[in-house]
Design an enzyme around this catalytic site. Structure first.
Site, PDB file in Angstrom:
ATOM      1  N   HIS A  22       0.836  -1.193   0.000  1.00 19.96           N
ATOM      2  CA  HIS A  22       0.000   0.000   0.000  1.00 19.96           C
ATOM      3  C   HIS A  22       0.874   1.248   0.000  1.00 19.96           C
ATOM      4  O   HIS A  22       1.769   1.386   0.827  1.00 19.96           O
ATOM      5  CB  HIS A  22      -0.911  -0.018   1.228  1.00 19.96           C
ATOM      6  CG  HIS A  22      -1.699   1.223   1.401  1.00 19.96           C
ATOM      7  ND1 HIS A  22      -1.682   1.950   2.563  1.00 19.96           N
ATOM      8  CD2 HIS A  22      -2.517   1.881   0.546  1.00 19.96           C
ATOM      9  CE1 HIS A  22      -2.468   3.002   2.411  1.00 19.96           C
ATOM     10  NE2 HIS A  22      -2.988   2.977   1.212  1.00 19.96           N
ATOM     11  N   ASP A  66      -4.767   3.752  -4.657  1.00 22.51           N
ATOM     12  CA  ASP A  66      -4.812   4.114  -3.240  1.00 22.51           C
ATOM     13  C   ASP A  66      -6.056   4.945  -2.935  1.00 22.51           C
ATOM     14  O   ASP A  66      -6.146   6.111  -3.335  1.00 22.51           O
ATOM     15  CB  ASP A  66      -3.546   4.877  -2.864  1.00 22.51           C
ATOM     16  CG  ASP A  66      -3.434   5.150  -1.374  1.00 22.51           C
ATOM     17  OD1 ASP A  66      -4.381   4.819  -0.621  1.00 22.51           O
ATOM     18  OD2 ASP A  66      -2.409   5.701  -0.965  1.00 22.51           O
ATOM     19  N   TYR A 115      10.189  13.296 -12.564  1.00 24.41           N
ATOM     20  CA  TYR A 115      11.429  12.506 -12.548  1.00 24.41           C
ATOM     21  C   TYR A 115      11.871  12.215 -11.113  1.00 24.41           C
ATOM     22  O   TYR A 115      12.289  11.102 -10.796  1.00 24.41           O
ATOM     23  CB  TYR A 115      12.557  13.227 -13.282  1.00 24.41           C
ATOM     24  CG  TYR A 115      12.397  13.303 -14.784  1.00 24.41           C
ATOM     25  CD1 TYR A 115      11.866  12.249 -15.523  1.00 24.41           C
ATOM     26  CD2 TYR A 115      12.793  14.431 -15.481  1.00 24.41           C
ATOM     27  CE1 TYR A 115      11.727  12.329 -16.898  1.00 24.41           C
ATOM     28  CE2 TYR A 115      12.670  14.516 -16.861  1.00 24.41           C
ATOM     29  CZ  TYR A 115      12.136  13.464 -17.561  1.00 24.41           C
ATOM     30  OH  TYR A 115      12.003  13.542 -18.923  1.00 24.41           O
TER      31      TYR A 115
END
Length: 144
Positions: A22, A66, A115
């Site tokens: 998770h 999530d 990034y």
């Protein structure tokens, strides 16, 4: 062989999806994304010959996003001044919705911030996607 697993998911990618917990993040990267250099501390999986949206669909069949995060999906936003309008983003929204997730839960992330976030990802999947700005970040949720 396993039943009901999308054939596009390699054994290596299935293993990674299973290992992720998770809150762990995975990047589905287009063909221009510097997967190996950005992913020095991540697991990099090659998925050459496949597009991001088809992988997105397969991944979302295996893991939930999530539900405790306001934005469990992130896209690399277009650099200011770049005239590109990524049509693939509409495909992503449809795929997210088709898999029972909220297509409005997408966060736009500035290129270099994307990034930096990718450097901390659990895994990066390097695809052969030719669309630009086709990188997508997914935060794994709780499997119930």
């Amino acid at each position: 062989m396993l039943k009901n697993v999308p054939a596009i998911l390699s054994p290596e990618l299935l293993k990674v999806l299973c290992e992720m917990g998770h809150g762990d993040e995975i990047i589905l990267a287009d063909g221009n994304f510097p997967a190996e250099s950005v992913g020095k501390d991540a697991i990099v999986i090659r998925a050459d010959g496949h597009g991001v949206n088809e992988l997105l669909d397969a991944v979302l069949r295996m893991i939930p996003l999530d539900q405790y995060s306001e934005n469990p999906v992130g896209l690399m936003e277009v650099v200011p001044g770049d005239p590109c309008v990524p049509a693939i983003w509409d495909d992503y929204r449809k795929t997210i919705q088709d898999n029972g997730e909220n297509p409005n839960s997408i966060e736009m992330i500035e290129r270099f911030a994307f990034y930096e976030r990718a450097k901390k990802a659990y895994a990066i999947v390097a695809t052969g996607e030719t669309a630009i700005y086709a990188n997508i970040l997914l935060k794994k949720g709780v499997v119930q």
